[in-house]
Design an enzyme around this catalytic site. Structure first.
Site, PDB file in Angstrom:
ATOM      1  N   CYS A   1       3.641   9.697  -0.065  1.00 26.86           N
ATOM      2  CA  CYS A   1       2.233  10.087  -0.002  1.00 26.86           C
ATOM      3  C   CYS A   1       1.920  11.039  -1.144  1.00 26.86           C
ATOM      4  O   CYS A   1       2.587  12.068  -1.288  1.00 26.86           O
ATOM      5  CB  CYS A   1       1.933  10.761   1.342  1.00 26.86           C
ATOM      6  SG  CYS A   1       0.245  11.390   1.476  1.00 26.86           S
TER       7      CYS A   1
ATOM      8  N   ARG B   1       0.828  -1.208   0.000  1.00 33.00           N
ATOM      9  CA  ARG B   1       0.000   0.000   0.000  1.00 33.00           C
ATOM     10  C   ARG B   1       0.865   1.261   0.000  1.00 33.00           C
ATOM     11  O   ARG B   1       1.048   1.903  -1.015  1.00 33.00           O
ATOM     12  CB  ARG B   1      -0.960  -0.025   1.202  1.00 33.00           C
ATOM     13  CG  ARG B   1      -2.129   0.980   1.090  1.00 33.00           C
ATOM     14  CD  ARG B   1      -1.808   2.406   1.436  1.00 33.00           C
ATOM     15  NE  ARG B   1      -1.251   2.581   2.766  1.00 33.00           N
ATOM     16  CZ  ARG B   1      -0.848   3.763   3.246  1.00 33.00           C
ATOM     17  NH1 ARG B   1      -0.939   4.857   2.504  1.00 33.00           N
ATOM     18  NH2 ARG B   1      -0.331   3.853   4.448  1.00 33.00           N
ATOM     19  N   ASP B   2       1.459   1.588   1.125  1.00 31.19           N
ATOM     20  CA  ASP B   2       2.243   2.825   1.222  1.00 31.19           C
ATOM     21  C   ASP B   2       3.474   2.765   0.336  1.00 31.19           C
ATOM     22  O   ASP B   2       3.919   3.778  -0.203  1.00 31.19           O
ATOM     23  CB  ASP B   2       2.641   3.069   2.677  1.00 31.19           C
ATOM     24  CG  ASP B   2       3.118   4.487   2.933  1.00 31.19           C
ATOM     25  OD1 ASP B   2       3.149   5.282   1.977  1.00 31.19           O
ATOM     26  OD2 ASP B   2       3.462   4.808   4.071  1.00 31.19           O
TER      27      ASP B   2
ATOM     28  N   HIS C   1       9.271   7.757   7.848  1.00 35.11           N
ATOM     29  CA  HIS C   1       9.865   7.884   6.529  1.00 35.11           C
ATOM     30  C   HIS C   1      11.324   8.330   6.701  1.00 35.11           C
ATOM     31  O   HIS C   1      11.648   9.097   7.602  1.00 35.11           O
ATOM     32  CB  HIS C   1       9.087   8.892   5.686  1.00 35.11           C
ATOM     33  CG  HIS C   1       7.779   8.363   5.192  1.00 35.11           C
ATOM     34  ND1 HIS C   1       7.432   8.312   3.865  1.00 35.11           N
ATOM     35  CD2 HIS C   1       6.723   7.825   5.862  1.00 35.11           C
ATOM     36  CE1 HIS C   1       6.237   7.778   3.731  1.00 35.11           C
ATOM     37  NE2 HIS C   1       5.777   7.484   4.939  1.00 35.11           N
TER      38      HIS C   1
ATOM     39  N   ASN D   1       9.577   4.983   3.033  1.00 32.96           N
ATOM     40  CA  ASN D   1       9.477   4.461   4.396  1.00 32.96           C
ATOM     41  C   ASN D   1      10.814   3.884   4.847  1.00 32.96           C
ATOM     42  O   ASN D   1      11.681   3.564   4.029  1.00 32.96           O
ATOM     43  CB  ASN D   1       8.448   3.323   4.443  1.00 32.96           C
ATOM     44  CG  ASN D   1       7.044   3.774   4.192  1.00 32.96           C
ATOM     45  OD1 ASN D   1       6.358   4.241   5.077  1.00 32.96           O
ATOM     46  ND2 ASN D   1       6.590   3.625   2.950  1.00 32.96           N
TER      47      ASN D   1
ATOM     48  N   HIS E   1       5.405   4.884  12.501  1.00 34.75           N
ATOM     49  CA  HIS E   1       5.520   4.848  11.041  1.00 34.75           C
ATOM     50  C   HIS E   1       6.459   5.979  10.639  1.00 34.75           C
ATOM     51  O   HIS E   1       6.105   7.155  10.763  1.00 34.75           O
ATOM     52  CB  HIS E   1       4.122   5.052  10.430  1.00 34.75           C
ATOM     53  CG  HIS E   1       4.092   5.050   8.939  1.00 34.75           C
ATOM     54  ND1 HIS E   1       3.591   3.995   8.204  1.00 34.75           N
ATOM     55  CD2 HIS E   1       4.487   5.976   8.031  1.00 34.75           C
ATOM     56  CE1 HIS E   1       3.669   4.280   6.913  1.00 34.75           C
ATOM     57  NE2 HIS E   1       4.209   5.483   6.784  1.00 34.75           N
TER      58      HIS E   1
END
Length: 310
Positions: A240, A14-15, A209, A249, A207
């Site tokens: 994003c 996903r990300d 980055h 990430n 989370h």
């Protein structure tokens, strides 16, 4: 001070992919998920149920869910922004956990999901309730916890208040996200500790980055302050679409290597992660950011040493 084990959440399907311009096929997404499972990952953010016009890479959310391996020991997470997305995720019958997103600032909340920061908190609470009603679990991430691409610095008290409000919905965990990679270890340790004090026994996920090279240091600081779950992306892919400058990430293989070498168990197979990095680099047609993917683990497996000395 530090826990003996950390749970990893794999976010590459996903990300990791959502901001990539090169289309990735449903088959390759499912292969990535299968490889993640084979590497030992047991919580995987498999897709997001958002407007496909806004995030074209996630247009095949239902198709991905249709192809997920039948695994009782794996939790499949679907990211949703509102009740409509929650309904889509629930309707697949394959998602185990809904992941909601609240945003710490109004300008980013409007760019990301078309609502105010307070509105995103209420939406997150609603999504957690919808998950529970459907027999699933729900959790929430507070995006831009350490800084906003539009409004700059974010007050710690604001994030703590949001976490306390979301905790009222009884999520399985609350995540603090450094969406644009501006956090530093001191800030991370301070905010995690304050949120931990505010939400009681609810676990904290983080989370990060690695936009400015502080991602691994921030993971270490967060664990020291009480976080027990870490998001990461194989290869270090990520970004994003609605946050200018949000680069990759922290890489799953980098985080696992650091923690395992420090005596903190992740339950992951590093060599399998490195092999998946190489496979994914071929799919994306570029070298991926993860450092361990380039350098390899240590000590090196005997078979590699034998090849080098032959």
């Amino acid at each position: 001070m530090y826990t003996s084990a950390v749970e990893m959440v794999e976010v590459s399907p996903r990300d990791g992919l959502q901001n990539e311009k090169q289309p990735v096929s449903t088959a390759d997404k499912l292969e990535l998920i299968a490889r993640a499972i084979a590497s030992g990952l047991r919580r995987i953010e498999v897709t997001s149920f958002v407007n496909p016009r806004a995030v074209p890479q996630m247009a095949d959310a239902e198709a991905v869910c249709d192809g997920l391996p039948e695994r009782d020991d794996v939790t499949y997470i679907g990211l949703v922004m509102n009740a409509r997305g929650a309904d889509r995720a629930i309707a697949t019958g394959r998602i185990d956990q809904l992941g909601a997103v609240a945003v710490a600032t109004d300008r980013f909340a409007m760019a990301n999901q078309g609502q105010t920061s307070d509105g995103s908190v209420e939406a997150s609470k609603q999504i957690i309730s919808l998950a529970r009603f459907a027999g699933l679990t729900g959790q929430a991430t507070i995006a831009a916890s350490f800084g906003c691409p539009f409004e700059g610095e974010v007050a710690e008290d604001r994030v703590v208040a949001m976490a306390a409000a979301i905790a009222e919905a009884d999520p399985v965990e609350i995540a603090l996200a450094d969406t644009i990679g501006v956090g530093n270890p001191a800030h991370v340790a301070s905010l995690v500790a304050k949120v931990r004090a505010a939400i009681g026994s609810i676990p904290i996920r983080v989370h990060f980055h690695n936009t400015r090279g502080t991602g691994l240091a921030n993971v270490w600081a967060a664990i020291g302050a009480g976080a027990t779950v870490v998001d990461a992306s194989i290869g270090g892919l990520g970004g994003c679409p609605f946050a200018p400058g949000a680069a990759g990430n922290v890489a799953t293989e980098d985080v696992s290597y650091m923690l395992e070498r420090a005596g903190i168990t992740t339950g992951l197979d590093l060599e399998a992660l490195i092999e998946t990095n190489r496979w994914l680099a071929g799919v994306m047609d570029k070298q991926l950011p993860a450092m361990v993917g380039k350098a390899g683990g240590f000590p090196r497996p005997a078979e590699h040493e034998e090849k080098e000395t032959a």
